[in-house]
Design a protein around this motif. Structure first.
Motif, PDB file in Angstrom:
ATOM      1  N   HIS A 194      70.268  44.258  36.545  1.00  0.00           N
ATOM      2  CA  HIS A 194      69.035  43.539  36.829  1.00  0.00           C
ATOM      3  C   HIS A 194      68.873  42.436  35.780  1.00  0.00           C
ATOM      4  O   HIS A 194      68.799  42.720  34.582  1.00  0.00           O
ATOM      5  N   PRO A 195      68.808  41.163  36.172  1.00  0.00           N
ATOM      6  CA  PRO A 195      68.796  40.074  35.180  1.00  0.00           C
ATOM      7  C   PRO A 195      67.608  40.126  34.230  1.00  0.00           C
ATOM      8  O   PRO A 195      67.765  39.865  33.028  1.00  0.00           O
ATOM      9  N   LEU A 200      67.655  40.624  30.134  1.00  0.00           N
ATOM     10  CA  LEU A 200      67.003  39.672  29.241  1.00  0.00           C
ATOM     11  C   LEU A 200      66.056  40.394  28.293  1.00  0.00           C
ATOM     12  O   LEU A 200      66.009  40.088  27.092  1.00  0.00           O
ATOM     13  N   PHE A 201      65.291  41.360  28.823  1.00  0.00           N
ATOM     14  CA  PHE A 201      64.395  42.132  27.968  1.00  0.00           C
ATOM     15  C   PHE A 201      65.173  42.824  26.861  1.00  0.00           C
ATOM     16  O   PHE A 201      64.745  42.859  25.703  1.00  0.00           O
ATOM     17  N   ILE A 248      59.960  31.799  30.738  1.00  0.00           N
ATOM     18  CA  ILE A 248      60.654  30.520  30.597  1.00  0.00           C
ATOM     19  C   ILE A 248      62.165  30.735  30.510  1.00  0.00           C
ATOM     20  O   ILE A 248      62.951  30.034  31.165  1.00  0.00           O
ATOM     21  N   ALA A 249      62.585  31.717  29.713  1.00  0.00           N
ATOM     22  CA  ALA A 249      64.021  31.980  29.538  1.00  0.00           C
ATOM     23  C   ALA A 249      64.669  32.359  30.868  1.00  0.00           C
ATOM     24  O   ALA A 249      65.740  31.854  31.220  1.00  0.00           O
ATOM     25  N   GLY A 250      64.026  33.235  31.625  1.00  0.00           N
ATOM     26  CA  GLY A 250      64.591  33.646  32.904  1.00  0.00           C
ATOM     27  C   GLY A 250      64.598  32.533  33.923  1.00  0.00           C
ATOM     28  O   GLY A 250      65.549  32.400  34.714  1.00  0.00           O
ATOM     29  N   THR A 251      63.543  31.704  33.914  1.00  0.00           N
ATOM     30  CA  THR A 251      63.467  30.587  34.849  1.00  0.00           C
ATOM     31  C   THR A 251      64.555  29.561  34.569  1.00  0.00           C
ATOM     32  O   THR A 251      65.217  29.061  35.494  1.00  0.00           O
ATOM     33  N   ASP A 274      67.137  34.736  40.278  1.00  0.00           N
ATOM     34  CA  ASP A 274      66.636  34.691  41.652  1.00  0.00           C
ATOM     35  C   ASP A 274      65.854  35.944  42.025  1.00  0.00           C
ATOM     36  O   ASP A 274      65.541  36.174  43.198  1.00  0.00           O
ATOM     37  N   VAL A 275      65.538  36.775  41.024  1.00  0.00           N
ATOM     38  CA  VAL A 275      64.738  37.981  41.234  1.00  0.00           C
ATOM     39  C   VAL A 275      63.299  37.691  40.805  1.00  0.00           C
ATOM     40  O   VAL A 275      63.071  36.995  39.819  1.00  0.00           O
TER      41      VAL A 275
END
Length: 244
Positions: free
Chosen positions: A46-47, A51-52, A123-126, A131-132
């Motif tokens: 899970h992206p 990241l977390f 912001i980092a994920g965007t 796409d989740v």
């Protein structure tokens, strides 16, 4: 009265570049999250959870405790340098009210840092093009849980900052308690009972953990709540005996 004291404390903080201090930890974490080469190899996971994992480790273990200590030192700096403790003594306020107002302000500032960190995660994920759908509930849980877990740190760091005039001494005490948390989180026996490790545990995303937080409520009440009460009572008692 507490509200008036908090406003007075905030007015003093605005002259110490407090805005920069509030964002430095989340921004450094953002840089780590964006530049971490391992993120490119986590496609099977899970992206957002990946990241977390990468961002919470340095943030919850290092940046958050250290910045909390810096804020506590700054909030007492005026009194130590300009004879502010004697000025407080001339006002119709109790020492308990002074202590509590500083404590509440630090807690509110830490909450702001947590909210900025949540925005940084988004912001980092965007930017990475996830796409989740952004997990708002999950982020909200570790923002609030991590914030509550900082209360023992806030109480002890405020006590140290009010007791010692030297910024270096108070900050060193913070570092001494922060660094062992890196080892504590790897210990199933001692980790859950070490107060400085609680922000990491409270922000360690585990989808199998149901309820309001990522750690058991019993652990939150016993370790976080218990150590907070102890540090708070000792801090107020010591401040009442402080010669000003």
């Amino acid at each position: 009265m507490i509200g008036t004291l908090i406003k007075a404390e905030w007015y003093k903080l605005k002259h110490h570049h407090i805005y920069a201090i509030l964002i430095i930890g989340p921004l450094l974490t953002l840089l780590i999250g964006m530049l971490n080469p391992m993120m490119g190899d986590m496609g099977a996971y899970h992206p957002w959870l990946s990241l977390f994992l990468f961002m919470n480790l340095p943030y919850a273990l290092l940046f958050l405790p250290l910045i909390t200590g810096v804020i506590a030192c700054i909030i007492c700096r005026y009194e130590h340098q300009a004879g502010g403790w004697k000025q407080w003594a001339t006002l119709p306020v109790t020492r308990t009210q002074i202590y509590v107002s500083k404590l509440i302000l630090i807690a509110l500032l830490v909450l702001i840092i947590q909210m900025i960190y949540g925005l940084v995660i988004f912001i980092a994920g965007t930017v990475k093009g996830f796409d989740v759908v952004f997990p708002y509930w999950t982020v909200g849980k570790f923002i609030i849980g991590g914030w509550l877990a900082t209360f023992p740190m806030i109480a002890l760091q405020l006590w140290a900052a009010m007791h010692w005039r030297s910024f270096a001494v108070a900050f060193t005490i913070n570092v001494v308690f922060t660094l062992p948390s890196i080892l504590a989180i790897n210990s199933e026996r001692f980790g859950p009972f070490y107060p400085w490790a609680q922000p990491f545990f409270a922000m360690y995303v585990d989808e199998s953990m149901s309820g309001m937080l990522f750690i058991p409520i019993s652990q939150m009440l016993l370790v976080t709540g218990g150590s907070f009460i102890v540090f708070l009572v000792l801090g107020i008692a010591t401040f009442k005996q402080k010669a000003i």
